[in-house]
Design a protein around this motif. Structure first.
Motif, mmCIF file in Angstrom:
data_model
loop_
_atom_site.group_PDB
_atom_site.id
_atom_site.type_symbol
_atom_site.label_atom_id
_atom_site.label_comp_id
_atom_site.label_asym_id
_atom_site.label_seq_id
_atom_site.Cartn_x
_atom_site.Cartn_y
_atom_site.Cartn_z
ATOM 1 N N ALA A 109 -3.599 2.416 -1.956
ATOM 2 C CA ALA A 109 -3.184 1.451 -0.926
ATOM 3 C C ALA A 109 -3.344 2.053 0.466
ATOM 4 O O ALA A 109 -3.734 1.366 1.419
ATOM 5 C CB ALA A 109 -1.731 1.018 -1.164
ATOM 6 N N VAL A 110 -3.054 3.343 0.582
ATOM 7 C CA VAL A 110 -3.205 4.031 1.876
ATOM 8 C C VAL A 110 -4.673 3.997 2.319
ATOM 9 O O VAL A 110 -4.985 3.693 3.479
ATOM 10 C CB VAL A 110 -2.669 5.480 1.771
ATOM 11 N N ILE A 111 -5.573 4.271 1.396
ATOM 12 C CA ILE A 111 -7.002 4.250 1.730
ATOM 13 C C ILE A 111 -7.434 2.827 2.098
ATOM 14 O O ILE A 111 -8.132 2.612 3.093
ATOM 15 C CB ILE A 111 -7.841 4.814 0.561
ATOM 16 N N GLY A 112 -6.977 1.859 1.303
ATOM 17 C CA GLY A 112 -7.308 0.464 1.595
ATOM 18 C C GLY A 112 -6.823 0.055 2.976
ATOM 19 O O GLY A 112 -7.538 -0.585 3.752
ATOM 20 N N ALA A 113 -5.591 0.458 3.301
ATOM 21 C CA ALA A 113 -5.021 0.098 4.600
ATOM 22 C C ALA A 113 -5.811 0.740 5.735
ATOM 23 O O ALA A 113 -6.049 0.121 6.774
ATOM 24 C CB ALA A 113 -3.554 0.530 4.659
ATOM 25 N N SER A 114 -6.215 1.979 5.548
ATOM 26 C CA SER A 114 -6.980 2.672 6.579
ATOM 27 C C SER A 114 -8.321 1.976 6.801
ATOM 28 O O SER A 114 -8.781 1.834 7.940
ATOM 29 C CB SER A 114 -7.179 4.144 6.181
ATOM 30 N N VAL A 126 5.140 8.791 15.787
ATOM 31 C CA VAL A 126 4.646 9.144 17.122
ATOM 32 C C VAL A 126 3.110 9.214 17.128
ATOM 33 O O VAL A 126 2.455 8.855 18.101
ATOM 34 C CB VAL A 126 5.272 10.476 17.585
ATOM 35 N N ALA A 127 2.537 9.643 15.992
ATOM 36 C CA ALA A 127 1.074 9.720 15.891
ATOM 37 C C ALA A 127 0.447 8.330 15.788
ATOM 38 O O ALA A 127 -0.773 8.204 15.800
ATOM 39 C CB ALA A 127 0.672 10.561 14.690
ATOM 40 N N GLY A 128 1.279 7.311 15.649
ATOM 41 C CA GLY A 128 0.756 5.952 15.582
ATOM 42 C C GLY A 128 0.597 5.424 14.171
ATOM 43 O O GLY A 128 -0.049 4.394 13.959
ATOM 44 N N ALA A 129 1.184 6.107 13.192
ATOM 45 C CA ALA A 129 1.098 5.609 11.814
ATOM 46 C C ALA A 129 1.723 4.219 11.756
ATOM 47 O O ALA A 129 2.801 3.997 12.293
ATOM 48 C CB ALA A 129 1.818 6.545 10.859
ATOM 49 N N ASN A 130 1.033 3.299 11.127
ATOM 50 C CA ASN A 130 1.606 1.959 10.959
ATOM 51 C C ASN A 130 1.521 1.469 9.529
ATOM 52 O O ASN A 130 1.668 0.298 9.251
ATOM 53 C CB ASN A 130 0.965 0.956 11.930
ATOM 54 N N PHE A 131 1.279 2.410 8.606
ATOM 55 C CA PHE A 131 1.244 2.035 7.194
ATOM 56 C C PHE A 131 1.655 3.222 6.345
ATOM 57 O O PHE A 131 1.174 4.328 6.530
ATOM 58 C CB PHE A 131 -0.161 1.589 6.786
ATOM 59 N N PHE A 132 2.561 2.965 5.400
ATOM 60 C CA PHE A 132 2.950 3.995 4.435
ATOM 61 C C PHE A 132 3.031 3.341 3.076
ATOM 62 O O PHE A 132 3.626 2.277 2.917
ATOM 63 C CB PHE A 132 4.313 4.590 4.802
ATOM 64 N N ALA A 133 2.422 3.967 2.088
ATOM 65 C CA ALA A 133 2.612 3.548 0.701
ATOM 66 C C ALA A 133 3.019 4.781 -0.076
ATOM 67 O O ALA A 133 2.439 5.857 0.120
ATOM 68 C CB ALA A 133 1.327 2.958 0.126
ATOM 69 N N GLY A 134 4.016 4.644 -0.924
ATOM 70 C CA GLY A 134 4.475 5.820 -1.654
ATOM 71 C C GLY A 134 5.245 5.455 -2.902
ATOM 72 O O GLY A 134 5.477 4.276 -3.199
ATOM 73 N N TYR A 135 5.621 6.476 -3.615
ATOM 74 C CA TYR A 135 6.385 6.342 -4.850
ATOM 75 C C TYR A 135 7.469 7.418 -4.803
ATOM 76 O O TYR A 135 7.185 8.543 -4.419
ATOM 77 C CB TYR A 135 5.456 6.561 -6.052
ATOM 78 N N PRO A 136 8.722 7.065 -5.165
ATOM 79 C CA PRO A 136 9.801 8.037 -4.986
ATOM 80 C C PRO A 136 9.589 9.309 -5.807
ATOM 81 O O PRO A 136 9.247 9.222 -6.984
ATOM 82 C CB PRO A 136 11.042 7.294 -5.500
ATOM 83 N N ILE A 137 9.747 10.441 -5.188
ATOM 84 C CA ILE A 137 9.725 11.709 -5.921
ATOM 85 C C ILE A 137 10.440 12.777 -5.097
ATOM 86 O O ILE A 137 10.194 12.920 -3.904
ATOM 87 C CB ILE A 137 8.279 12.143 -6.286
ATOM 88 N N THR A 138 11.362 13.471 -5.756
ATOM 89 C CA THR A 138 12.040 14.603 -5.140
ATOM 90 C C THR A 138 11.026 15.739 -4.984
ATOM 91 O O THR A 138 10.247 15.952 -5.904
ATOM 92 C CB THR A 138 13.207 15.068 -6.044
ATOM 93 N N ALA A 180 -5.607 0.499 9.616
ATOM 94 C CA ALA A 180 -4.296 1.112 9.832
ATOM 95 C C ALA A 180 -4.411 2.630 9.904
ATOM 96 O O ALA A 180 -5.384 3.226 9.443
ATOM 97 C CB ALA A 180 -3.350 0.719 8.698
ATOM 98 N N LYS A 181 -3.383 3.245 10.513
ATOM 99 C CA LYS A 181 -3.232 4.691 10.405
ATOM 100 C C LYS A 181 -2.212 4.901 9.304
ATOM 101 O O LYS A 181 -1.037 4.558 9.459
ATOM 102 C CB LYS A 181 -2.761 5.289 11.726
ATOM 103 N N ALA A 182 -2.679 5.452 8.195
ATOM 104 C CA ALA A 182 -1.888 5.372 6.975
ATOM 105 C C ALA A 182 -1.565 6.734 6.387
ATOM 106 O O ALA A 182 -2.328 7.685 6.532
ATOM 107 C CB ALA A 182 -2.634 4.528 5.944
ATOM 108 N N MET A 183 -0.412 6.782 5.732
ATOM 109 C CA MET A 183 0.080 8.043 5.160
ATOM 110 C C MET A 183 0.795 7.787 3.849
ATOM 111 O O MET A 183 1.337 6.708 3.623
ATOM 112 C CB MET A 183 1.058 8.685 6.154
ATOM 113 N N THR A 184 0.798 8.802 2.984
ATOM 114 C CA THR A 184 1.673 8.808 1.821
ATOM 115 C C THR A 184 2.345 10.167 1.745
ATOM 116 O O THR A 184 1.900 11.122 2.383
ATOM 117 C CB THR A 184 0.919 8.481 0.518
#
Lengths: 199, 283, 379
Positions: C66-71, C22-34, C75-79
């Protein structure tokens, strides 16, 4: 000045716990009931879960709290209902039950029930014998819970099962829920004969 | 006296105070010249070129050139570049890295970016040492060579960068040297054109530290070593094995096709994109 | 059977991911972690459905990079991650701060240190969010306490990141991340979304790190014709490395001032029953939920106790807490750690109030009874 809404008593707050071991589908059963309560019955509801790092085996539990008012503390406190599908879960949690709380156990998997009023039913065996798989014992248990407590209507439960079940499991889950209702009906009948049930 | 070719000069940043950080005689400037000429030959719009680097001597390159330039943290250039490229696939993303930055601290990103086959051109300038910090041994310092942290000879084996990239899934792998500058320009150009992950290893020299510690002489002497030890891949095919001993191959070593990551992701979007009101939970 | 159309049952992690969309994020990069993985799973499914991009990187260092690069590319990016991954991200969080790159980092906290308790709750990264990266650093970190707040504060995290060109951390926790609650989310047109300021000057006048009275400079993306340099080295307004003392000081001042001169905008505190309270329970994140119930139990016993729930953890609500120290006799700082914001509360009340820590760090959350017992003990 804010008005001081003194709703701390939560007169209709209801706390329940579905407990057993990983792989018995307790978290999934919890999500179905949560959906039924929140979406189809319009209650405020929160569901929390607790499990070990492993996906299978190990202790697992799903707490559901619902109320028509605000829910502050989201985990179950003193339990109105405890479902225990393993001996360990039963031993660990039955002391959290309210004095008039309902204890529901799998009668084959919990062979040493505590010395209190308890309803034991063969959820897992019923699933295996009637539907050929033990994996729907959780849904049978849901049918029993709903039938005994009326916390949601049967229709709400069915709708929630429909909305949460993967396509391949839907038919099986619906049949399991019906088996749960049958099981509860028989239980109620037999209780009427032998003792005045407090349900 | 050689005159600086005008084309190279026009790509340098006028506002940045020169001189650069590189030692006189360093090969990195030669590599930069080749990269600029390759970009100029391809007539790329410099607004569409993003040059990304990590930390080290070679990674100082982007700051001097008039592109979109991103000087990141040590070892992470490829990961930053992946974000830049995926967020805006129209950009030509060129990563400048070195043997320490790209293969030691950044080794994990290196193999995974090769494997992912995202359209990034990586120029890895291999001078066999950590120049910026003063001559410590690196993942490409040959066995028994001296570094300030290997005073009794390096007891570790060095990486074969091109084979590493190839095994990890890079679709274009080439090697050049700063001596063979025309070839370098050509393979950089091919690498930029390649749709997919491309790697160019540039054999360079660090006469200031590595050369001095290992008694390999001046920059000129070290470039002569490059001339004597590099064999073009086409020529190598015709040579007997004994003539290839202690030599290394230059030219395009590997060139295959595999679906490129950004294009594949665009296919996912094309197939699954829905109007906002239809997304999850609001069916 | 009446179905409420707007009501949804969402997990905290899902609400966070939905808030990002909803905030307009259009990029996510992440690594699986519980216990953060559901955020990645939700966005892996839903970003491409909205034309956005998801990528699973090789580790958390690569994810934040990758999030910083995308921003930087617009992009509006998150991890999203948890403790061990949050530790790995620290260097590049500092890079995002230094290079003034807006992005959102979600830390669904689990028990630590080290691998700790992957499936159990804690609030023990509170201080890491503030001091995790090296060098002088002024963090923004928000802490939701309900599924609804996971949604709302994720949007707010993006808005603050975009507004101030800085990384923003969302401190969730395992219970919140996995908890399901009924929520009624606002319609998109009821939500304010803020996007980064763009330059209005021609490229030859553009300074990517311009120093101005607002301490926030407009941000052009790569590929928009501005061709500037970004570096983690201390740099001048054009983005070129500098070692001139006056330029170094100006840069670090700018970074500090953009947070400290805007605390009124950034800091949010929720309070309950504080008008006449002489005792306050200071609780954030999931603990605020138990605290709300505990203060009601105490009010029934006619104990004048209120709740202070900071929604913004960093910058710490110094001014608010200083004011409260005039009124209060005792503050109970309830946290799921060995005492992290306890020190901050002590710092801001300068010895005027008795401050008590109530700390639980056994993998479960504080209960209303525990907090109530502490209230009775200190009154």
């Amino acid at each position: 000045m804010k008005t001081r809404k003194m709703d701390a008593e939560h007169e209709d707050r209801y706390d329940m716990r579905l407990s057993g071991s990983g792989g018995q589908g307790l978290v999934f059963a919890g999500t179905i009931l949560t959906e039924a309560l929140g979406i189809y019955e319009g209650k405020n509801v929160s569901q929390t879960q607790s499990y070990g790092p492993e996906a299978r085996g190990g202790a697992s539990r799903s707490d559901i709290v619902f109320s028509s008012g605000d829910i502050y503390y989201p985990k179950a406190l003193k339990l109105d209902l405890l479902l225990a599908l393993t001996q360990e879960a039963c031993d660990t949690y039955y002391l959290n039950l309210k004095d008039d709380g309902l204890l529901l156990i799998d009668s084959d998997l919990v062979d040493q029930p505590p010395a209190r009023e308890v309803i034991g039913l063969p959820f897992t065996r019923t699933a295996r014998e009637n539907l050929g798989t033990p994996v729907v014992a959780n849904i049978i248990a849901l049918g029993v819970i709903v039938s005994l407590t009326k916390i949601v209507s049967k229709e709400s439960l069915i709708e929630a099962i429909k909305s949460k079940s993967p396509k391949a499991m839907l038919d099986l889950n619906l049949r399991a829920a019906e088996l749960g209702f049958d099981l509860a009906r028989k239980e109620k009948r037999s209780r009427k004969k032998t003792q005045p049930a407090r349900i | 006296m050689e005159i600086i070719p005008a084309v190279t000069y026009t790509y340098l940043r006028s506002k940045k105070k020169f001189p650069n950080v590189w030692c006189a005689g360093c090969g990195i400037g030669i590599a930069l010249g080749a990269i600029i000429r390759a970009i100029d030959n391809l007539k790329l719009d410099r607004n569409d070129v993003a040059m990304v680097s990590g930390i080290g001597c070679s990674s100082r390159m982007p700051v001097y050139v008039d592109f979109n330039t991103l000087h990141t943290t040590h070892g992470r250039a490829l990961a930053f570049a992946t974000g830049v490229k995926l967020a805006n696939p129209k950009l030509k993303v060129i990563v400048i890295t070195g043997d320490g930055d790209g293969l030691a601290i950044g080794g994990n990103h290196f193999i995974h970016t090769c494997r992912r086959n995202i359209d990034i051109t990586t120029i890895l300038i291999n001078n066999s040492t950590y120049g910026m910090t003063g001559g410590q041994y690196s993942p490409t310092t040959p066995f028994m060579k001296i570094g300030t942290t290997a005073p009794y000879g390096n007891r570790e084996r060095d990486f074969d960068i091109c084979n590493l990239a190839k095994s990890a899934g890079a679709t274009f792998v080439a090697r050049g040297t700063v001596y063979h500058v025309t070839l370098l320009e050509k393979i950089v150009q091919q690498a930029i054109l390649k749709k997919g992950f491309s790697l160019v290893e540039v054999i360079s020299h660090c006469h200031t530290f590595y050369g001095r510690l290992n008694k390999e002489g001046t920059a000129v002497k070290m470039m002569e070593w490059q001339k004597e030890h590099a064999i073009p891949i086409q020529a190598a095919a015709k040579l007997p094995p004994e003539k290839l001993k202690d030599k290394f191959l230059i030219g395009t070593l590997w060139d295959v096709d595999f679906p490129e990551y950004c294009e594949e992701y665009d296919k996912v979007i094309a197939q699954f994109q829905v109007p906002p009101e239809d997304s999850e939970g609001k069916k | 059977m009446e179905q409420n159309k707007k009501a949804r049952i969402l997990q905290g992690n899902e609400a966070c991911a939905e808030g990002a969309l909803v905030a307009g994020a259009n990029f996510f990069a992440g690594y699986p972690i519980t216990p953060s993985t559901e955020i990645a799973e939700y966005l892996a499914r839903n970003l491409p459905r909205r034309g956005g991009k998801f990528i699973q990187m090789e580790d958390e260092i690569a994810s934040i990079a990758a999030v910083i690069g995308a921003s930087i590319a617009g992009a509006k990016a998150m991890t999203a991650t948890s403790g061990p991954g949050f530790s790995l991200m620290q260097e590049n969080i500092g890079y995002a701060y230094m290079a003034e790159v807006p992005c959102v980092i979600v830390d669904v906290q689990r028990g630590g240190p080290s691998t700790g308790l992957p499936t159990k709750v804690s609030q023990s990264d509170t201080m890491q969010a503030r001091w995790g990266t090296h060098g002088d650093y002024h963090a923004i970190a928000l802490a939701p306490s309900s599924v609804r707040e996971c949604f709302g504060l994720t949007i707010r995290a993006f808005n603050l990141a975009e507004k101030y060109r800085t990384p923003v951390i969302l401190l969730m926790d395992e219970v919140l991340g996995h908890m399901r609650e009924k929520v009624i989310l606002p319609e998109p047109d009821e939500i304010k979304v803020f996007n980064r300021m763009k330059p209005t000057v021609p490229p030859e006048w553009y300074q990517h790190f311009e120093i101005n009275p607002h301490f926030v400079s407009p941000m052009a993306s790569f590929g928009e014709g501005y061709r500037y340099n970004i570096t983690g080295l201390t740099h001048d307004p054009l983005g070129f490395p500098t070692s001139r003392p006056e330029e170094i000081e100006a840069k670090l001042n700018k970074l500090e001032k953009k947070i400290t001169s805007n605390v009124n905008d950034i800091v949010r505190v929720e309070e309950e029953f504080m008008e006449d309270a002489t005792i306050a329970v200071f609780a954030y994140g999931i603990v605020a939920r138990a605290a709300r119930q505990a203060i009601r139990m105490a009010q029934h016993k006619r104990i004048r106790v209120g709740l202070i729930q900071p929604l913004t953890i960093w910058p710490f609500p110094d001014i608010y807490m200083e004011q409260m120290s005039e009124q209060l006799e005792a503050i109970i700082v309830a946290e799921l750690n060995q005492g992290q914001l306890l020190g901050e509360v002590m710092r801001t009340n300068c010895g005027k109030t008795k401050v008590y820590g109530l700390n639980r760090f056994d993998g479960d959350i504080l209960t209303p009874e525990q907090i109530f017992a502490k209230i009775r003990e200190v009154r």
